[in-house]
Design an enzyme around this catalytic site. Structure first.
Site, PDB file in Angstrom:
ATOM      1  N   GLU A   1      -6.343   6.845  -1.583  1.00  0.00           N
ATOM      2  CA  GLU A   1      -5.733   5.320  -1.456  1.00  0.00           C
ATOM      3  C   GLU A   1      -6.466   4.395  -1.729  1.00  0.00           C
ATOM      4  OE1 GLU A   1      -2.534   4.894   1.571  1.00  0.00           O
ATOM      5  OE2 GLU A   1      -2.620   6.978   1.966  1.00  0.00           O
TER       6      GLU A   1
ATOM      7  N   GLU B   1       7.883  -0.770  -2.652  1.00  0.00           N
ATOM      8  CA  GLU B   1       9.014  -0.089  -1.745  1.00  0.00           C
ATOM      9  C   GLU B   1       9.754  -1.115  -0.642  1.00  0.00           C
ATOM     10  OE1 GLU B   1       7.196   4.036  -0.230  1.00  0.00           O
ATOM     11  OE2 GLU B   1       5.550   2.933  -0.918  1.00  0.00           O
TER      12      GLU B   1
ATOM     13  N   LYS C   1      10.206  -0.356   3.288  1.00  0.00           N
ATOM     14  CA  LYS C   1       9.083  -0.353   4.004  1.00  0.00           C
ATOM     15  C   LYS C   1       9.124  -1.273   5.120  1.00  0.00           C
ATOM     16  CE  LYS C   1       5.260   1.427   3.137  1.00  0.00           C
ATOM     17  NZ  LYS C   1       3.805   1.570   2.839  1.00  0.00           N
TER      18      LYS C   1
ATOM     19  N   GLU D   1       3.531  -4.962   2.954  1.00  0.00           N
ATOM     20  CA  GLU D   1       3.985  -3.330   2.869  1.00  0.00           C
ATOM     21  C   GLU D   1       4.864  -3.151   1.885  1.00  0.00           C
ATOM     22  OE1 GLU D   1       2.664  -0.823   4.658  1.00  0.00           O
ATOM     23  OE2 GLU D   1       1.174  -2.500   5.239  1.00  0.00           O
TER      24      GLU D   1
END
Length: 449
Positions: free
Chosen positions: A264, A315, A318, A324
């Site tokens: 990541e 997303e 999240k 985030e």
């Protein structure tokens, strides 16, 4: 994804690498998270296969719907064993059952490449799970071999809080934290060497950088080069320093030969601070892709790092701060948040966002200092011309600046080109003390600065 790796004292100096994206790029991997109102896996798989050059995805579970969706696409998949399942999987029978249920029904139709046994386990502080991590890796690997599956490798993803940075902050002195070094990480690295599987790390400059020195984290200029006092290697960005610290820690244990995979990394396009923007996220990931294609680092030059950018989508579900929910390359409708050249056709292979045209208003140029040695001048030429973004053809034979055929003249030309491209800031003429800003135009005949 790690939330708070340690602050690295020596990295708190701004820096950047000037980058022009190549005309065509090789593939790159992405982390495929699913916390949001996202399209179904079949649409995602079709989108990646037909409209992008992304050829691998990493998921944080073993979702059968995702695994079925990628069957026959040619896109490889990294699956993740949930952290909570690890203690049970240290038992050989449980590991065989897990492989039978989660791998064998899908592979090889779906190209499962790696099984990550958990995600950032050492960061959890759960001693029971930590103690069962390597046993679970071994039993899952044995279950794969027993089932005749030899092309799926077993690994686990580590946050870079595994590294203990010394007071010098030198990447060459990077070492694993003593609490984990001998008893946990050395045996894991031995397992990787034995099974020819990669050591997976999650290097995130976003976490732990100094807000006063954002440029060092996102590859932007102006920068002041950081020199490792032990190797004399120069670091122009935080990511290279993180990677070389990891390599040094591995090498110190005798495992410098084990392959490193970047599980990541990325930069959010929005957060609760001014340093998050689509432009900064694009610039960061463009540089990451370049390294994945073989630019390497000071201690690992020309080395290719299989890399999984975080993440595929924004997303929306999240929890936590704004960042985030804004790590994605794409929105839920498949429109790009920003372009890093991964789209086929109209998007794939396009150059990086154009930089402003260099301005010479005000009469500022960068030239080599009179005391610079030939070795330093040649090093400046090699460095600038290796970064991209500066046209070095004029100093080659037949170019407008080849004559006078002087190393000092050639170095001054490329140093000035870099200086102009970087907004003519004094820091971009530093060149480890060998550059100087002048007010008189150094052009010579056909060689125009």
């Amino acid at each position: 994804m790690a939330t708070a790796p340690p602050l690295i004292s020596f990295l708190l100096i701004s820096a950047a690498v000037l980058l022009t994206f190549p005309a065509a790029i090789s593939s790159i991997g992405v982390n495929y998270g699913t916390l949001g109102n996202l399209p179904p896996p079949t649409q995602v798989a079709n989108f990646l296969k037909t409209q992008t050059s992304i050829d691998s995805v990493k998921i944080f579970n073993v979702d059968p719907n995702i695994l079925r969706a990628f069957a026959g696409t040619g896109i490889s998949v990294v699956v993740t064993v949930p952290n909570g399942d690890i203690p049970a999987l240290a038992n050989g029978m449980q590991a065989r059952r897990w492989v039978s249920a989660n791998i064998l029904p899908f592979h090889p139709q779906t190209k499962i490449k790696y099984i990550s046994v958990g995600n950032e386990i050492l960061l959890t502080g759960d001693n029971n799970t930590i103690s069962k991590l390597l046993p679970a890796m071994r039993t899952i690997n044995s279950a794969l071999v027993r089932a005749g599956v030899r092309d799926v490798k077993v690994t686990t993803a580590h946050s870079l809080n595994i590294i203990a940075y010394d007071l010098h902050g030198a990447p060459s002195r990077g070492r694993f934290r003593p609490v984990w070094e001998k008893n946990i990480l050395a045996p894991i690295l031995a397992f990787h060497r034995q099974t020819k599987s990669p050591f997976m790390v999650n290097p995130y400059p976003y976490f732990g950088f100094d807000p006063k020195n954002v440029n060092f984290a996102i590859f932007r200029s102006p920068y002041k080069a950081v020199r490792d006092p032990f190797t004399r290697k120069i670091y122009t960005n935080m990511y290279d320093a993180l990677m070389d610290s990891t390599y040094s820690a591995m090498k110190a244990l005798g495992y410098g030969d084990v392959n490193i995979v970047v599980g990541e990394t990325g930069w959010p396009s929005a957060c609760d601070a001014p340093w998050c923007s689509p432009a900064n996220a694009a610039w960061f990931n463009l540089n990451i892709i370049r390294r994945a294609q073989g630019q390497g680092t000071p201690l690992m030059p020309k080395r290719r790092f299989e890399t999984y950018i975080f993440g595929l989508f924004n997303e929306e579900s999240k929890p936590g701060p704004t960042a985030e929910r804004n790590w994605g390359l794409f929105r839920s409708d498949f429109s790009p948040v920003y372009d890093v050249g991964l789209l086929r056709g109209g998007g794939r292979g396009r150059p990086a966002p154009a930089l402003p045209a260099p301005s010479t208003a005000g009469g500022k140029w960068c030239v080599a200092k009179s005391g610079a040695t030939n070795a330093q001048l040649q090093a400046n030429i090699d460095w600038v011309c290796s970064q991209g973004g500066v046209d070095c053809k004029p100093i080659q034979a037949g170019g407008s600046c080849f004559n006078p055929s002087s190393l000092r003249m050639h170095a001054s030309f490329v140093m000035n080109a870099y200086f102009q491209k970087n907004g003519r800031s004094d820091g971009s003429c530093h060149f480890s003390g060998t550059g100087v800003v002048v007010r008189s135009n150094p052009s010579d005949g056909a060689c125009k600065f």
